[in-house]
Design an enzyme around this catalytic site. Sequence first.
Site, PDB file in Angstrom:
ATOM      1  N   ARG A 239       3.202   6.402  -7.533  1.00  0.00           N
ATOM      2  CA  ARG A 239       3.206   5.026  -7.029  1.00  0.00           C
ATOM      3  C   ARG A 239       4.616   4.462  -7.191  1.00  0.00           C
ATOM      4  O   ARG A 239       5.275   4.680  -8.217  1.00  0.00           O
ATOM      5  CB  ARG A 239       2.218   4.144  -7.799  1.00  0.00           C
ATOM      6  CG  ARG A 239       0.755   4.341  -7.419  1.00  0.00           C
ATOM      7  CD  ARG A 239       0.442   3.843  -6.008  1.00  0.00           C
ATOM      8  NE  ARG A 239      -0.960   3.978  -5.676  1.00  0.00           N
ATOM      9  CZ  ARG A 239      -1.502   5.054  -5.087  1.00  0.00           C
ATOM     10  NH1 ARG A 239      -0.759   6.100  -4.772  1.00  0.00           N
ATOM     11  NH2 ARG A 239      -2.788   5.072  -4.792  1.00  0.00           N
ATOM     12  N   GLU A 268       6.020  -1.278  -0.875  1.00  0.00           N
ATOM     13  CA  GLU A 268       5.694  -0.634   0.406  1.00  0.00           C
ATOM     14  C   GLU A 268       5.168  -1.636   1.412  1.00  0.00           C
ATOM     15  O   GLU A 268       4.412  -2.510   1.005  1.00  0.00           O
ATOM     16  CB  GLU A 268       4.621   0.453   0.177  1.00  0.00           C
ATOM     17  CG  GLU A 268       5.231   1.794  -0.088  1.00  0.00           C
ATOM     18  CD  GLU A 268       4.217   2.849  -0.488  1.00  0.00           C
ATOM     19  OE1 GLU A 268       3.220   3.018   0.222  1.00  0.00           O
ATOM     20  OE2 GLU A 268       4.455   3.492  -1.520  1.00  0.00           O
ATOM     21  N   HIS A 287       4.810   7.589   2.296  1.00  0.00           N
ATOM     22  CA  HIS A 287       3.540   7.762   1.566  1.00  0.00           C
ATOM     23  C   HIS A 287       2.624   8.774   2.279  1.00  0.00           C
ATOM     24  O   HIS A 287       1.529   8.443   2.736  1.00  0.00           O
ATOM     25  CB  HIS A 287       2.832   6.403   1.397  1.00  0.00           C
ATOM     26  CG  HIS A 287       1.906   6.367   0.215  1.00  0.00           C
ATOM     27  ND1 HIS A 287       1.717   5.267  -0.571  1.00  0.00           N
ATOM     28  CD2 HIS A 287       1.097   7.321  -0.323  1.00  0.00           C
ATOM     29  CE1 HIS A 287       0.847   5.537  -1.526  1.00  0.00           C
ATOM     30  NE2 HIS A 287       0.450   6.783  -1.391  1.00  0.00           N
TER      31      HIS A 287
HETATM   32  C1  GLV Z   1      -2.643   8.105  -2.389  1.00  0.00           C
HETATM   33  O1  GLV Z   1      -1.615   7.650  -2.763  1.00  0.00           O
HETATM   34  C2  GLV Z   1      -3.847   8.123  -3.163  1.00  0.00           C
HETATM   35  O2  GLV Z   1      -3.885   7.505  -4.237  1.00  0.00           O
HETATM   36  O3  GLV Z   1      -4.815   8.748  -2.721  1.00  0.00           O
END
Ligand code: GLV
Length: 328
Positions: A239, A268, A287
């Site tokens: 993250r 983001e 991401h």
């Molecule tokens: C993606 O970042 C997830 O947490 O699945």
Amino acid sequence: MANVFVTQHIGTAGVQKLRQAGHEVTYRDKTEPMTAAELQTAVRPADGLVCLLTDRLDTAVLDAAPNLKMIANVAVGYDNIDVAAATERGILVSNTPDVLTEATADHAFALLLALARRLPEADAFMRAGKYEKFEMFPPLLGLEVTGKTLGIVGLGRIGAAVARRGALGFGMQVLYTANGAKTAVEQALGAQKVSLPELLRQSDFVSINVPLTPETRHLFTLDTLRQMKPTACLINTARGPIVKEADLLQALREGIIWGAALDVFEAEPQMTPGLADYHERLVVAPHLGSATGETRQKMVETAVTNLLAGLSNQTPPNALNAAALGRE
Ligand code: GLV
């Protein structure tokens, strides 16, 4: 029959499955999240919710949904949901672990290799017509990966899968940090559990694989980055807010570390101003950790399975707060 709200585009298969189970589904087939106010209005009649990591489910949203019994997040990370507040209100919450472990670890390694071998820079170099001669020591000299030391910050499911790739595929020595006792990975891969400062001091590649929590927010600041080798690389597929992005930019500019590969960002979809202009030894992706067709489909299926279980008073396979709700 329950009232289910699907907050964003998840494809028709999952929605059909919910409808086939007899639920009344409101499907918001859009690819951007709602504003907080829109979300609060939309959840009002919902008994069940399927949401994405970009939907912020805070107390205001939970309080706006008096009938809500279950939230199925289509992600393994659930820092977008106030799980404690959901538990207080008797609402089950589930995530989608396991199905995305290998795809996300593949992506972490793709980023690691792309960074070490400077592939985005090489690609741009070729497309700009700059390849004029073969050189023994070209401007785009990279870093050796095989045999180096890989530090995994957070040896959970994904961290262990990254560790496996490093140890078995690239003969890397693996160091890791983790809460709790040593894991089986230690034996299987010859990995070694160390403190974070030790990991930072020794690793050539540092992969962040912890969830975002109050403890891990800004775990990587200038101070942390200064503890890494100047030849080391940071890879973040967890993250964004775990890394203080302005500090990372400074560390890259000042050569405090060699490079970074980021799949996630502090705010983001924005990047810290200046980061996008920094082209050397920085690899960025939007991401995409779990973003293969197969894995994303499995994530939707998993979320739907969880929701269907929760709405029929069974324990969802991936419930995060079943025990706290006395549902196990
Ligand atoms: C993606 O970042 C997830 O947490 O699945």
